[in-house]
Design an enzyme around this catalytic site. Structure first.
Site, PDB file in Angstrom:
ATOM      1  N   ASP A 196       0.861  -1.168   0.000  1.00 17.38           N
ATOM      2  CA  ASP A 196       0.000   0.000   0.000  1.00 17.38           C
ATOM      3  C   ASP A 196       0.907   1.231   0.000  1.00 17.38           C
ATOM      4  O   ASP A 196       1.924   1.256   0.689  1.00 17.38           O
ATOM      5  CB  ASP A 196      -0.838  -0.099   1.294  1.00 17.38           C
ATOM      6  CG  ASP A 196      -1.803   1.027   1.490  1.00 17.38           C
ATOM      7  OD1 ASP A 196      -3.009   0.758   1.468  1.00 17.38           O
ATOM      8  OD2 ASP A 196      -1.344   2.178   1.694  1.00 17.38           O
ATOM      9  N   ASN A 204      -2.001  13.140  -3.041  1.00 16.13           N
ATOM     10  CA  ASN A 204      -3.108  13.718  -3.816  1.00 16.13           C
ATOM     11  C   ASN A 204      -3.384  15.154  -3.383  1.00 16.13           C
ATOM     12  O   ASN A 204      -3.569  16.036  -4.218  1.00 16.13           O
ATOM     13  CB  ASN A 204      -4.384  12.896  -3.602  1.00 16.13           C
ATOM     14  CG  ASN A 204      -4.485  11.710  -4.540  1.00 16.13           C
ATOM     15  OD1 ASN A 204      -3.928  11.731  -5.633  1.00 16.13           O
ATOM     16  ND2 ASN A 204      -5.189  10.676  -4.114  1.00 16.13           N
ATOM     17  N   HIS A 209      -4.593  15.112  -7.932  1.00 17.83           N
ATOM     18  CA  HIS A 209      -5.013  13.749  -8.263  1.00 17.83           C
ATOM     19  C   HIS A 209      -4.275  13.202  -9.491  1.00 17.83           C
ATOM     20  O   HIS A 209      -3.918  12.021  -9.551  1.00 17.83           O
ATOM     21  CB  HIS A 209      -6.531  13.759  -8.508  1.00 17.83           C
ATOM     22  CG  HIS A 209      -7.190  12.465  -8.244  1.00 17.83           C
ATOM     23  ND1 HIS A 209      -7.313  11.497  -9.214  1.00 17.83           N
ATOM     24  CD2 HIS A 209      -7.746  11.948  -7.120  1.00 17.83           C
ATOM     25  CE1 HIS A 209      -7.937  10.455  -8.694  1.00 17.83           C
ATOM     26  NE2 HIS A 209      -8.213  10.693  -7.422  1.00 17.83           N
ATOM     27  N   ASP A 213      -2.231   9.795  -9.788  1.00 19.03           N
ATOM     28  CA  ASP A 213      -2.417   8.770 -10.824  1.00 19.03           C
ATOM     29  C   ASP A 213      -1.084   8.408 -11.473  1.00 19.03           C
ATOM     30  O   ASP A 213      -0.803   7.246 -11.759  1.00 19.03           O
ATOM     31  CB  ASP A 213      -3.380   9.280 -11.912  1.00 19.03           C
ATOM     32  CG  ASP A 213      -4.833   9.149 -11.487  1.00 19.03           C
ATOM     33  OD1 ASP A 213      -5.079   8.677 -10.359  1.00 19.03           O
ATOM     34  OD2 ASP A 213      -5.717   9.518 -12.285  1.00 19.03           O
ATOM     35  N   GLU A 239      -5.051   2.384  -3.699  1.00 19.79           N
ATOM     36  CA  GLU A 239      -3.581   2.407  -3.705  1.00 19.79           C
ATOM     37  C   GLU A 239      -3.046   1.153  -3.022  1.00 19.79           C
ATOM     38  O   GLU A 239      -1.985   1.161  -2.422  1.00 19.79           O
ATOM     39  CB  GLU A 239      -3.028   3.687  -3.057  1.00 19.79           C
ATOM     40  CG  GLU A 239      -3.960   4.407  -2.105  1.00 19.79           C
ATOM     41  CD  GLU A 239      -4.065   3.727  -0.734  1.00 19.79           C
ATOM     42  OE1 GLU A 239      -5.059   2.993  -0.530  1.00 19.79           O
ATOM     43  OE2 GLU A 239      -3.170   3.921   0.108  1.00 19.79           O
TER      44      GLU A 239
HETATM   45  N1  LIG Z   1      -4.877   9.724  -7.532  1.00 17.41           N
HETATM   46  C1  LIG Z   1      -5.570   8.671  -7.132  1.00 17.41           C
HETATM   47  N2  LIG Z   1      -5.877   8.520  -5.835  1.00 17.41           N
HETATM   48  C2  LIG Z   1      -6.571   7.445  -5.430  1.00 17.41           C
HETATM   49  C3  LIG Z   1      -6.956   6.456  -6.345  1.00 17.41           C
HETATM   50  N3  LIG Z   1      -7.613   5.489  -5.641  1.00 17.41           N
HETATM   51  C4  LIG Z   1      -7.613   5.874  -4.345  1.00 17.41           C
HETATM   52  N4  LIG Z   1      -6.983   7.070  -4.186  1.00 17.41           N
HETATM   53  C5  LIG Z   1      -6.763   7.836  -2.983  1.00 17.41           C
HETATM   54  O1  LIG Z   1      -5.866   7.157  -2.127  1.00 17.41           O
HETATM   55  C6  LIG Z   1      -6.020   7.733  -0.815  1.00 17.41           C
HETATM   56  C7  LIG Z   1      -5.831   6.650   0.207  1.00 17.41           C
HETATM   57  O2  LIG Z   1      -5.786   7.273   1.449  1.00 17.41           O
HETATM   58  P1  LIG Z   1      -5.771   6.501   2.830  1.00 17.41           P
HETATM   59  O3  LIG Z   1      -6.572   5.242   2.718  1.00 17.41           O
HETATM   60  O4  LIG Z   1      -6.159   7.488   3.879  1.00 17.41           O
HETATM   61  O5  LIG Z   1      -4.304   6.035   3.012  1.00 17.41           O
HETATM   62  P2  LIG Z   1      -2.922   6.820   2.972  1.00 17.41           P
HETATM   63  O6  LIG Z   1      -3.091   8.302   2.898  1.00 17.41           O
HETATM   64  O7  LIG Z   1      -2.109   6.202   1.878  1.00 17.41           O
HETATM   65  O8  LIG Z   1      -2.305   6.464   4.367  1.00 17.41           O
HETATM   66  P3  LIG Z   1      -1.555   5.141   4.823  1.00 17.41           P
HETATM   67  O9  LIG Z   1      -2.026   4.023   3.925  1.00 17.41           O
HETATM   68  O10 LIG Z   1      -1.973   4.941   6.226  1.00 17.41           O
HETATM   69  O11 LIG Z   1      -0.094   5.388   4.688  1.00 17.41           O
HETATM   70  C8  LIG Z   1      -7.407   8.377  -0.771  1.00 17.41           C
HETATM   71  O12 LIG Z   1      -7.262   9.751  -0.688  1.00 17.41           O
HETATM   72  C9  LIG Z   1      -8.001   8.005  -2.147  1.00 17.41           C
HETATM   73  O13 LIG Z   1      -8.829   9.019  -2.653  1.00 17.41           O
HETATM   74  C10 LIG Z   1      -6.621   6.645  -7.724  1.00 17.41           C
HETATM   75  O14 LIG Z   1      -6.921   5.825  -8.604  1.00 17.41           O
HETATM   76  N5  LIG Z   1      -5.932   7.745  -8.071  1.00 17.41           N
END
Ligand SMILES: Nc1nc2c(ncn2[C@@H]2O[C@H](COP(=O)(O)OP(=O)(O)OP(=O)(O)O)[C@@H](O)[C@H]2O)c(=O)[nH]1
Length: 332
Positions: A196, A204, A209, A213, A239
Protein backbone atom coordinates in the site's frame (compact mmCIF):
# COMPACT_ATOMS: atom_id res chain seq x y z
CA UNK A 1 -11.16 -8.58 -57.83
CA UNK A 2 -10.58 -10.50 -61.08
CA UNK A 3 -13.37 -13.09 -60.98
CA UNK A 4 -14.84 -13.89 -64.43
CA UNK A 5 -18.25 -12.43 -65.28
CA UNK A 6 -21.21 -14.56 -64.22
CA UNK A 7 -22.70 -16.52 -67.16
CA UNK A 8 -26.45 -16.07 -67.68
CA UNK A 9 -28.60 -18.36 -65.52
CA UNK A 10 -29.33 -21.45 -67.64
CA UNK A 11 -32.85 -22.82 -68.01
CA UNK A 12 -33.33 -25.71 -65.61
CA UNK A 13 -35.13 -28.67 -67.19
CA UNK A 14 -35.72 -31.68 -64.90
CA UNK A 15 -32.48 -33.59 -64.26
CA UNK A 16 -33.76 -36.57 -66.32
CA UNK A 17 -34.01 -34.38 -69.43
CA UNK A 18 -30.78 -32.48 -68.87
CA UNK A 19 -28.68 -32.55 -72.03
CA UNK A 20 -24.90 -32.44 -71.95
CA UNK A 21 -24.84 -28.78 -72.94
CA UNK A 22 -27.40 -27.88 -70.27
CA UNK A 23 -25.42 -29.74 -67.61
CA UNK A 24 -22.19 -27.98 -68.63
CA UNK A 25 -23.95 -24.59 -68.57
CA UNK A 26 -25.38 -25.31 -65.13
CA UNK A 27 -22.01 -26.41 -63.82
CA UNK A 28 -20.32 -23.28 -65.20
CA UNK A 29 -23.05 -21.15 -63.67
CA UNK A 30 -22.75 -22.77 -60.23
CA UNK A 31 -18.94 -22.64 -60.26
CA UNK A 32 -19.08 -18.96 -61.21
CA UNK A 33 -21.42 -18.25 -58.30
CA UNK A 34 -19.32 -20.27 -55.84
CA UNK A 35 -16.18 -18.65 -57.24
CA UNK A 36 -17.60 -15.26 -56.30
CA UNK A 37 -17.97 -16.19 -52.63
CA UNK A 38 -15.62 -14.08 -50.50
CA UNK A 39 -14.67 -17.00 -48.21
CA UNK A 40 -12.90 -20.10 -49.56
CA UNK A 41 -14.48 -23.54 -49.55
CA UNK A 42 -12.01 -26.41 -49.82
CA UNK A 43 -12.83 -30.01 -50.59
CA UNK A 44 -10.32 -32.25 -48.80
CA UNK A 45 -9.98 -36.04 -48.96
CA UNK A 46 -9.31 -38.35 -46.02
CA UNK A 47 -5.65 -38.54 -47.09
CA UNK A 48 -5.29 -34.76 -46.75
CA UNK A 49 -5.41 -34.01 -50.48
CA UNK A 50 -7.00 -30.76 -51.63
CA UNK A 51 -9.53 -32.02 -54.18
CA UNK A 52 -11.09 -28.69 -55.05
CA UNK A 53 -11.11 -25.06 -53.97
CA UNK A 54 -14.04 -22.74 -54.59
CA UNK A 55 -14.61 -19.12 -53.64
CA UNK A 56 -12.11 -17.17 -51.56
CA UNK A 57 -12.32 -14.14 -53.86
CA UNK A 58 -11.68 -11.66 -51.02
CA UNK A 59 -7.94 -10.94 -51.28
CA UNK A 60 -8.14 -8.65 -48.26
CA UNK A 61 -8.70 -11.73 -46.12
CA UNK A 62 -7.33 -14.70 -48.03
CA UNK A 63 -4.46 -15.77 -50.25
CA UNK A 64 -5.49 -17.57 -53.43
CA UNK A 65 -6.00 -21.20 -52.44
CA UNK A 66 -6.53 -22.60 -55.98
CA UNK A 67 -2.81 -23.53 -56.38
CA UNK A 68 -3.32 -26.07 -53.58
CA UNK A 69 -5.62 -28.27 -55.67
CA UNK A 70 -4.06 -31.71 -56.24
CA UNK A 71 -1.52 -31.26 -53.43
CA UNK A 72 -1.58 -32.92 -50.00
CA UNK A 73 -1.61 -30.81 -46.84
CA UNK A 74 1.42 -32.84 -45.71
CA UNK A 75 3.37 -31.26 -48.62
CA UNK A 76 2.33 -27.67 -48.12
CA UNK A 77 2.06 -27.12 -44.37
CA UNK A 78 4.42 -27.45 -41.37
CA UNK A 79 4.00 -30.81 -39.59
CA UNK A 80 2.32 -29.41 -36.49
CA UNK A 81 -0.34 -27.73 -38.67
CA UNK A 82 -1.04 -30.57 -41.11
CA UNK A 83 -1.33 -33.08 -38.28
CA UNK A 84 -3.89 -30.82 -36.58
CA UNK A 85 -5.86 -30.26 -39.83
CA UNK A 86 -5.80 -33.93 -40.83
CA UNK A 87 -7.08 -34.89 -37.41
CA UNK A 88 -10.02 -32.48 -37.91
CA UNK A 89 -10.76 -34.05 -41.33
CA UNK A 90 -10.73 -37.53 -39.77
CA UNK A 91 -12.94 -36.48 -36.87
CA UNK A 92 -15.52 -34.96 -39.25
CA UNK A 93 -15.53 -38.13 -41.38
CA UNK A 94 -15.54 -40.64 -38.52
CA UNK A 95 -18.13 -38.85 -36.41
CA UNK A 96 -20.16 -37.80 -39.46
CA UNK A 97 -20.82 -34.34 -38.06
CA UNK A 98 -19.69 -30.73 -38.19
CA UNK A 99 -16.33 -29.88 -36.62
CA UNK A 100 -15.60 -26.22 -35.89
CA UNK A 101 -12.00 -25.21 -35.25
CA UNK A 102 -10.09 -21.98 -34.84
CA UNK A 103 -6.45 -21.65 -35.83
CA UNK A 104 -3.74 -19.17 -36.66
CA UNK A 105 -2.02 -19.41 -40.01
CA UNK A 106 0.37 -17.21 -41.91
CA UNK A 107 0.89 -17.24 -45.67
CA UNK A 108 4.62 -17.91 -45.05
CA UNK A 109 3.68 -21.30 -43.57
CA UNK A 110 1.94 -22.47 -46.74
CA UNK A 111 3.82 -23.79 -49.81
CA UNK A 112 3.67 -22.63 -52.56
CA UNK A 113 3.96 -19.20 -51.03
CA UNK A 114 1.94 -17.28 -53.60
CA UNK A 115 1.39 -14.43 -51.21
CA UNK A 116 -1.29 -12.16 -52.63
CA UNK A 117 -3.51 -11.95 -49.53
CA UNK A 118 -3.18 -10.30 -46.14
CA UNK A 119 0.26 -10.03 -44.56
CA UNK A 120 1.09 -11.55 -41.20
CA UNK A 121 -0.56 -14.38 -39.31
CA UNK A 122 -4.35 -14.48 -39.47
CA UNK A 123 -6.95 -16.17 -37.30
CA UNK A 124 -9.33 -18.45 -39.17
CA UNK A 125 -12.38 -20.44 -38.29
CA UNK A 126 -12.81 -23.71 -40.15
CA UNK A 127 -16.26 -25.30 -40.41
CA UNK A 128 -15.63 -28.84 -41.57
CA UNK A 129 -18.42 -31.11 -42.73
CA UNK A 130 -18.42 -34.58 -44.31
CA UNK A 131 -19.70 -34.84 -47.90
CA UNK A 132 -22.46 -37.43 -48.15
CA UNK A 133 -21.32 -40.58 -49.92
CA UNK A 134 -17.70 -39.47 -50.31
CA UNK A 135 -14.60 -39.94 -48.22
CA UNK A 136 -14.02 -36.19 -48.21
CA UNK A 137 -15.06 -33.05 -46.35
CA UNK A 138 -15.96 -29.47 -47.22
CA UNK A 139 -13.83 -27.07 -45.21
CA UNK A 140 -15.34 -23.59 -45.11
CA UNK A 141 -12.78 -20.98 -44.06
CA UNK A 142 -13.67 -17.64 -42.47
CA UNK A 143 -11.05 -15.05 -41.51
CA UNK A 144 -11.88 -14.09 -37.90
CA UNK A 145 -8.78 -11.98 -37.16
CA UNK A 146 -10.75 -8.77 -36.54
CA UNK A 147 -13.15 -10.56 -34.20
CA UNK A 148 -10.21 -12.22 -32.36
CA UNK A 149 -8.46 -8.87 -31.91
CA UNK A 150 -11.66 -7.41 -30.47
CA UNK A 151 -12.13 -10.41 -28.17
CA UNK A 152 -8.56 -10.03 -26.91
CA UNK A 153 -9.09 -6.32 -26.33
CA UNK A 154 -12.31 -6.94 -24.41
CA UNK A 155 -10.66 -9.72 -22.39
CA UNK A 156 -7.81 -7.41 -21.48
CA UNK A 157 -10.23 -4.63 -20.53
CA UNK A 158 -12.12 -7.04 -18.27
CA UNK A 159 -8.96 -8.31 -16.57
CA UNK A 160 -6.47 -5.48 -16.38
CA UNK A 161 -6.59 -2.22 -14.47
CA UNK A 162 -6.26 0.53 -17.05
CA UNK A 163 -4.16 2.90 -14.94
CA UNK A 164 -1.51 0.59 -13.52
CA UNK A 165 -1.48 -2.36 -15.95
CA UNK A 166 -1.90 -4.72 -12.96
CA UNK A 167 -4.74 -7.25 -12.91
CA UNK A 168 -7.98 -5.92 -11.49
CA UNK A 169 -9.15 -7.24 -8.12
CA UNK A 170 -11.52 -9.89 -9.48
CA UNK A 171 -9.05 -11.27 -11.97
CA UNK A 172 -6.19 -11.19 -9.44
CA UNK A 173 -8.23 -13.21 -6.93
CA UNK A 174 -9.18 -15.73 -9.63
CA UNK A 175 -5.54 -16.17 -10.66
CA UNK A 176 -4.42 -16.42 -7.05
CA UNK A 177 -7.05 -19.12 -6.44
CA UNK A 178 -5.72 -20.97 -9.47
CA UNK A 179 -2.13 -20.73 -8.17
CA UNK A 180 -3.35 -21.88 -4.79
CA UNK A 181 -5.09 -24.90 -6.35
CA UNK A 182 -1.96 -25.92 -8.21
CA UNK A 183 0.57 -25.25 -5.47
CA UNK A 184 -1.47 -26.43 -2.51
CA UNK A 185 -1.64 -29.89 -4.03
CA UNK A 186 1.98 -29.95 -5.17
CA UNK A 187 4.34 -28.20 -2.82
CA UNK A 188 2.34 -25.77 -0.72
CA UNK A 189 4.95 -23.16 -1.52
CA UNK A 190 3.12 -20.02 -2.46
CA UNK A 191 3.77 -16.58 -1.04
CA UNK A 192 1.43 -13.61 -0.89
CA UNK A 193 2.66 -10.02 -0.65
CA UNK A 194 0.33 -7.06 -0.23
CA UNK A 195 1.43 -3.45 -0.30
CA UNK A 196 0.00 0.00 0.00
CA UNK A 197 1.38 3.45 -0.84
CA UNK A 198 2.28 5.43 2.27
CA UNK A 199 0.38 8.66 2.93
CA UNK A 200 -1.12 8.58 -0.51
CA UNK A 201 -3.92 10.89 0.53
CA UNK A 202 -1.42 13.69 1.18
CA UNK A 203 0.27 13.04 -2.21
CA UNK A 204 -3.11 13.72 -3.82
CA UNK A 205 -3.76 16.67 -1.55
CA UNK A 206 -0.38 18.34 -2.12
CA UNK A 207 0.36 17.47 -5.76
CA UNK A 208 -3.12 16.85 -7.17
CA UNK A 209 -5.01 13.75 -8.26
CA UNK A 210 -3.34 13.65 -11.68
CA UNK A 211 0.10 13.37 -10.07
CA UNK A 212 -1.31 10.70 -7.74
CA UNK A 213 -2.42 8.77 -10.82
CA UNK A 214 1.03 9.20 -12.34
CA UNK A 215 2.56 7.71 -9.21
CA UNK A 216 0.24 4.69 -9.32
CA UNK A 217 0.95 4.14 -13.02
CA UNK A 218 4.74 4.23 -12.57
CA UNK A 219 4.51 2.08 -9.48
CA UNK A 220 2.60 -0.54 -11.48
CA UNK A 221 5.35 -0.56 -14.11
CA UNK A 222 8.21 -0.74 -11.61
CA UNK A 223 6.66 -3.60 -9.65
CA UNK A 224 5.68 -5.57 -12.75
CA UNK A 225 9.25 -5.25 -14.05
CA UNK A 226 10.56 -6.76 -10.81
CA UNK A 227 8.39 -9.90 -10.92
CA UNK A 228 8.72 -13.32 -12.53
CA UNK A 229 6.50 -14.34 -15.42
CA UNK A 230 4.44 -16.73 -13.30
CA UNK A 231 3.84 -14.27 -10.45
CA UNK A 232 0.38 -12.66 -10.43
CA UNK A 233 0.12 -8.97 -9.69
CA UNK A 234 -3.11 -7.12 -9.04
CA UNK A 235 -4.49 -3.79 -7.93
CA UNK A 236 -6.83 -4.78 -5.13
CA UNK A 237 -7.96 -1.28 -4.10
CA UNK A 238 -7.26 2.42 -4.75
CA UNK A 239 -3.58 2.41 -3.71
CA UNK A 240 -3.43 -1.21 -2.57
CA UNK A 241 -1.79 -3.99 -4.53
CA UNK A 242 -1.12 -7.69 -4.06
CA UNK A 243 1.21 -10.27 -5.54
CA UNK A 244 1.00 -14.05 -5.60
CA UNK A 245 4.38 -15.76 -5.98
CA UNK A 246 4.37 -19.49 -6.76
CA UNK A 247 7.23 -21.70 -5.53
CA UNK A 248 8.22 -19.03 -3.00
CA UNK A 249 8.43 -19.21 0.79
CA UNK A 250 8.11 -16.36 3.29
CA UNK A 251 11.84 -15.74 3.43
CA UNK A 252 12.11 -15.39 -0.35
CA UNK A 253 8.96 -13.25 -0.38
CA UNK A 254 10.59 -10.89 2.12
CA UNK A 255 13.65 -10.52 -0.13
CA UNK A 256 11.39 -9.76 -3.10
CA UNK A 257 9.26 -7.34 -1.08
CA UNK A 258 12.33 -5.47 0.12
CA UNK A 259 13.65 -5.26 -3.45
CA UNK A 260 10.34 -3.76 -4.60
CA UNK A 261 10.23 -1.39 -1.64
CA UNK A 262 13.74 -0.09 -2.45
CA UNK A 263 12.86 0.29 -6.16
CA UNK A 264 9.84 2.45 -5.26
CA UNK A 265 11.83 4.46 -2.70
CA UNK A 266 14.38 5.31 -5.41
CA UNK A 267 11.78 6.78 -7.79
CA UNK A 268 11.80 10.53 -8.22
CA UNK A 269 8.77 12.31 -9.68
CA UNK A 270 9.15 15.85 -10.99
CA UNK A 271 5.91 17.73 -10.44
CA UNK A 272 4.93 21.43 -10.83
CA UNK A 273 4.90 21.65 -7.05
CA UNK A 274 8.37 20.16 -6.64
CA UNK A 275 10.09 16.80 -6.40
CA UNK A 276 7.99 13.94 -5.15
CA UNK A 277 9.17 10.74 -3.48
CA UNK A 278 6.93 7.85 -2.53
CA UNK A 279 7.29 4.86 -0.30
CA UNK A 280 5.28 1.69 0.19
CA UNK A 281 4.64 -0.59 3.15
CA UNK A 282 4.46 -4.30 2.54
CA UNK A 283 3.16 -7.40 4.28
CA UNK A 284 4.20 -10.89 3.25
CA UNK A 285 3.28 -14.43 4.18
CA UNK A 286 3.43 -17.95 2.86
CA UNK A 287 0.88 -20.72 2.52
CA UNK A 288 0.40 -22.58 5.81
CA UNK A 289 -0.57 -26.23 6.36
CA UNK A 290 -4.07 -25.24 7.53
CA UNK A 291 -4.87 -22.96 4.61
CA UNK A 292 -7.81 -24.32 2.65
CA UNK A 293 -8.14 -21.29 0.38
CA UNK A 294 -6.48 -17.94 -0.26
CA UNK A 295 -8.43 -16.08 2.43
CA UNK A 296 -5.99 -17.11 5.19
CA UNK A 297 -2.79 -15.98 3.41
CA UNK A 298 -4.46 -12.76 2.23
CA UNK A 299 -5.58 -12.01 5.78
CA UNK A 300 -2.12 -12.71 7.23
CA UNK A 301 -0.42 -10.58 4.56
CA UNK A 302 -2.89 -7.76 5.36
CA UNK A 303 -2.13 -8.04 9.06
CA UNK A 304 1.61 -7.96 8.34
CA UNK A 305 1.06 -4.84 6.18
CA UNK A 306 -0.87 -3.25 9.02
CA UNK A 307 2.10 -3.99 11.28
CA UNK A 308 4.48 -2.40 8.75
CA UNK A 309 2.33 0.75 8.79
CA UNK A 310 2.26 0.77 12.60
CA UNK A 311 6.03 0.36 12.78
CA UNK A 312 6.59 3.52 10.76
CA UNK A 313 5.88 2.63 7.07
CA UNK A 314 8.42 2.19 4.21
CA UNK A 315 9.18 -1.33 5.41
CA UNK A 316 8.22 -4.98 5.03
CA UNK A 317 6.75 -7.16 7.77
CA UNK A 318 6.43 -10.90 7.42
CA UNK A 319 3.96 -13.24 9.04
CA UNK A 320 5.68 -16.52 8.40
CA UNK A 321 4.34 -18.94 10.97
CA UNK A 322 0.95 -19.80 12.36
CA UNK A 323 1.27 -17.47 15.30
CA UNK A 324 -0.25 -14.04 14.87
CA UNK A 325 2.18 -11.14 15.33
CA UNK A 326 1.20 -9.09 18.38
CA UNK A 327 0.15 -5.95 16.60
CA UNK A 328 -1.20 -4.30 19.74
CA UNK A 329 2.25 -4.36 21.39
CA UNK A 330 3.68 -2.20 18.67
CA UNK A 331 3.81 1.49 19.48
CA UNK A 332 2.93 3.97 16.67
N1 LIG B 1 -4.88 9.72 -7.53
C1 LIG B 1 -5.57 8.67 -7.13
N2 LIG B 1 -5.88 8.52 -5.83
C2 LIG B 1 -6.57 7.44 -5.43
C3 LIG B 1 -6.96 6.46 -6.34
N3 LIG B 1 -7.61 5.49 -5.64
C4 LIG B 1 -7.61 5.87 -4.34
N4 LIG B 1 -6.98 7.07 -4.19
C5 LIG B 1 -6.76 7.84 -2.98
O1 LIG B 1 -5.87 7.16 -2.13
C6 LIG B 1 -6.02 7.73 -0.82
C7 LIG B 1 -5.83 6.65 0.21
O2 LIG B 1 -5.79 7.27 1.45
P1 LIG B 1 -5.77 6.50 2.83
O3 LIG B 1 -6.57 5.24 2.72
O4 LIG B 1 -6.16 7.49 3.88
O5 LIG B 1 -4.30 6.04 3.01
P2 LIG B 1 -2.92 6.82 2.97
O6 LIG B 1 -3.09 8.30 2.90
O7 LIG B 1 -2.11 6.20 1.88
O8 LIG B 1 -2.30 6.46 4.37
P3 LIG B 1 -1.56 5.14 4.82
O9 LIG B 1 -2.03 4.02 3.93
O10 LIG B 1 -1.97 4.94 6.23
O11 LIG B 1 -0.09 5.39 4.69
C8 LIG B 1 -7.41 8.38 -0.77
O12 LIG B 1 -7.26 9.75 -0.69
C9 LIG B 1 -8.00 8.00 -2.15
O13 LIG B 1 -8.83 9.02 -2.65
C10 LIG B 1 -6.62 6.65 -7.72
O14 LIG B 1 -6.92 5.83 -8.60
N5 LIG B 1 -5.93 7.75 -8.07
Amino acid sequence: MNTPPLPPAPSTPPASRLGEADAAAQLAYLRAILGSLPDPIMVIGRDGRYLDVLGGADRGNYDAAAPLVGLHMQDVLPEEKWRFFLDVVHRALDKGCLQTVEYRLSADEVEPTDNDGPSGAQWFQGRVYPIAGRDAVVWLVVNISAQKALEERLKRLSEVDDLTGALNRRCFLERLEALFGAHYRRSRSLAVIVFDVDHFKSINDIHGHAQGDRVLKRLGEVVAAGLRADDVFGRTGGEEFAIGCPATDAQEAEILAERLRAAVENLVFQTPSGELHVTVSLGATQLGPDDKDVDGPLHRADQALYLAKRRGRNQTCVWAGDEEPDIDLVVD
